[in-house]
Design an enzyme around this catalytic site. Structure first.
Site, PDB file in Angstrom:
ATOM      1  N   LYS A 215       7.158   3.721   5.528  1.00  0.00           N
ATOM      2  CA  LYS A 215       5.846   3.757   5.981  1.00  0.00           C
ATOM      3  C   LYS A 215       6.194   3.232   7.530  1.00  0.00           C
ATOM      4  O   LYS A 215       6.540   2.237   7.666  1.00  0.00           O
ATOM      5  CB  LYS A 215       4.922   2.868   5.134  1.00  0.00           C
ATOM      6  CG  LYS A 215       3.557   2.811   5.842  1.00  0.00           C
ATOM      7  CD  LYS A 215       2.677   2.310   4.836  1.00  0.00           C
ATOM      8  CE  LYS A 215       1.123   1.921   5.615  1.00  0.00           C
ATOM      9  NZ  LYS A 215       0.247   1.427   4.774  1.00  0.00           N
TER      10      LYS A 215
ATOM     11  N   LYS B 168       5.646   8.090   5.166  1.00  0.00           N
ATOM     12  CA  LYS B 168       4.251   8.286   5.743  1.00  0.00           C
ATOM     13  C   LYS B 168       4.259   7.801   7.106  1.00  0.00           C
ATOM     14  O   LYS B 168       5.251   6.664   7.208  1.00  0.00           O
ATOM     15  CB  LYS B 168       3.350   7.177   4.728  1.00  0.00           C
ATOM     16  CG  LYS B 168       1.886   7.262   5.346  1.00  0.00           C
ATOM     17  CD  LYS B 168       1.347   6.082   4.380  1.00  0.00           C
ATOM     18  CE  LYS B 168      -0.216   5.906   5.131  1.00  0.00           C
ATOM     19  NZ  LYS B 168      -0.608   4.623   4.636  1.00  0.00           N
TER      20      LYS B 168
HETATM   21  C1  PBG Z   1      -3.133   0.433   4.086  1.00  0.00           C
HETATM   22  C2  PBG Z   1      -2.906   1.705   4.309  1.00  0.00           C
HETATM   23  C3  PBG Z   1      -3.172   2.467   5.403  1.00  0.00           C
HETATM   24  C4  PBG Z   1      -3.130   3.834   4.745  1.00  0.00           C
HETATM   25  C5  PBG Z   1      -3.074   3.962   3.492  1.00  0.00           C
HETATM   26  N1  PBG Z   1      -2.775   2.640   2.893  1.00  0.00           N
HETATM   27  C6  PBG Z   1      -3.235   2.108   6.717  1.00  0.00           C
HETATM   28  C7  PBG Z   1      -2.256   1.092   7.381  1.00  0.00           C
HETATM   29  O1  PBG Z   1      -1.389   0.640   6.877  1.00  0.00           O
HETATM   30  O2  PBG Z   1      -2.911   0.550   8.250  1.00  0.00           O
HETATM   31  C8  PBG Z   1      -3.312   4.800   5.908  1.00  0.00           C
HETATM   32  C9  PBG Z   1      -3.660   5.990   5.403  1.00  0.00           C
HETATM   33  C10 PBG Z   1      -4.289   7.186   6.335  1.00  0.00           C
HETATM   34  O3  PBG Z   1      -4.120   6.789   7.620  1.00  0.00           O
HETATM   35  O4  PBG Z   1      -4.624   8.074   5.957  1.00  0.00           O
HETATM   36  N2  PBG Z   1      -2.039  -0.432   3.299  1.00  0.00           N
END
Ligand code: PBG
Length: 333
Positions: free
Chosen positions: A202, A256
């Site tokens: 991520k 992601k």
């Molecule tokens: C938080 C989380 C995020 C997303 C999913 N879980 C945002 C972040 O890490 O700030 C993002 C999903 C999206 O942008 O559609 N743990």
């Protein structure tokens, strides 16, 4: 494997593109409804479907409405619905205790969905940001996101989700060691069949903006997430994270955001051959919807093309806010 091409005019690659039927015959990848995981936002209240300005077509549902959404998703053949709570700011604290409250929004919604539509799999998110007064995914002590105490908190959170009936637990926090600790706790608690889909690779991305609005974390977030989420310039590091999470007990892994990281999806699939998923995140969704609303692109075609890219890159499935729209279209509705 290197594709073989005879010299022109023995080979004319346009021959198999001549008609709709020939194009269908040689098509390499297919997008089906079983590839889709639908992320939904849950809020408190009753009979509420609240639009999210930066994500046209996406809503925050009260629990009763999210149950209806899950019924529709199941009827359409969508295999998984993934819950993200919009938490009342008054419940956000430094210790994030709401995250493992058995009766928090996410757990309440999980129980309600599993009672009404047991066939659909419910996926939940493990990260402290919806509950954290600092907006971070881990606990903050003296300005530092502390790893090991965060893992303890995240494990309590994961256990409460499994107790509520979650089928897939998705740790999205990027702390080190959380997959192993969560897996061990699940085994000890008799939740040996709960699956873990790790957000292994991520990235610290600019494409999460609309999501942070949707869960009400934008205002709260102090600083950035670069000490735990990955540097967008790195690729080998993603493979190390994937391998580490698989060794610790992840059943499935995720990359992601999606579209800017298709190279990572392909490397993961080729390197490990494990169930690989991508998250087409809020910013990717918002870009397509905004351009479509302006008449600059054909939204429906862009939606399908953007999702086919993940299949081509080797993904087994995609988390996408387009899931119901795609499913309806695939069903001829
Ligand atoms: C938080 C989380 C995020 C997303 C999913 N879980 C945002 C972040 O890490 O700030 C993002 C999903 C999206 O942008 O559609 N743990």
């Amino acid at each position: 494997m290197k594709p073989t091409v005879a010299p022109f005019p023995v080979a004319r690659l346009r021959r198999t593109r001549k008609s709709e039927s020939l194009r269908a015959l040689v098509q390499e990848n297919v997008l089906t409804v079983s590839d889709l995981i639908w992320p939904v936002f849950v809020r408190d209240g009753e009979n509420i479907e609240e639009p999210i300005a930066s994500m046209p077509g996406v809503f925050r549902y009260s629990v009763d409405r999210v149950v209806e959404a899950a019924k529709e998703a199941h009827a359409l053949g969508i295999p998984v619905i993934c819950l993200f709570p919009y938490t009342d700011p008054a419940l956000k604290t430094e210790d994030c205790a709401e995250a493992w409250n058995p009766n928090n929004l996410s757990n309440t919604a999980t129980r309600a969905i599993k009672a009404a539509v047991p066939e659909i799999s419910v996926m939940t998110d493990v990260a402290l940001d919806p509950y954290n007064i600092n907006g971070h995914d881990g606990l903050v002590e003296n300005g530092e996101i502390v790893n090991d105490p965060s893992v303890q908190a995240l494990t309590k959170m994961a256990l409460s989700q499994a107790d509520a009936g979650a089928d897939i637990i998705g740790p999205s926090d990027m702390m080190d060691g959380r997959i192993g600790t969560i897996r061990e706790a699940l085994e000890a608690a008799g939740h040996q069949n709960v699956t873990l889909m790790s957000y292994s690779a991520k990235y610290a991305s600019a494409f999460y903006g609309p999501f942070r609005d949707a869960v009400g974390a934008s205002g709260a977030l102090k600083g950035d997430k670069k000490t735990y989420q990955m540097n967008p310039a790195n690729s080998d590091e993603a493979l190390r994270l994937i391998e580490r999470d698989l060794q610790e007990g992840a059943d499935m892994v995720m990359v992601k955001p999606g579209m800017p990281y298709l190279d990572i999806c392909r490397r993961v699939k080729d390197g490990f051959g494990v169930p690989t998923f991508a998250y087409q995140v809020s910013g990717e969704y918002a870009m397509i919807q905004a351009a479509a609303q302006n008449g600059w692109i054909d939204g429906e075609k862009a939606m399908f093309e953007s999702l086919m890219a993940f299949k081509r890159a080797g993904c087994n499935g995609i988390l996408t806010y387009f899931a119901p729209a795609v499913a309806r279209k695939l069903a001829g509705q």
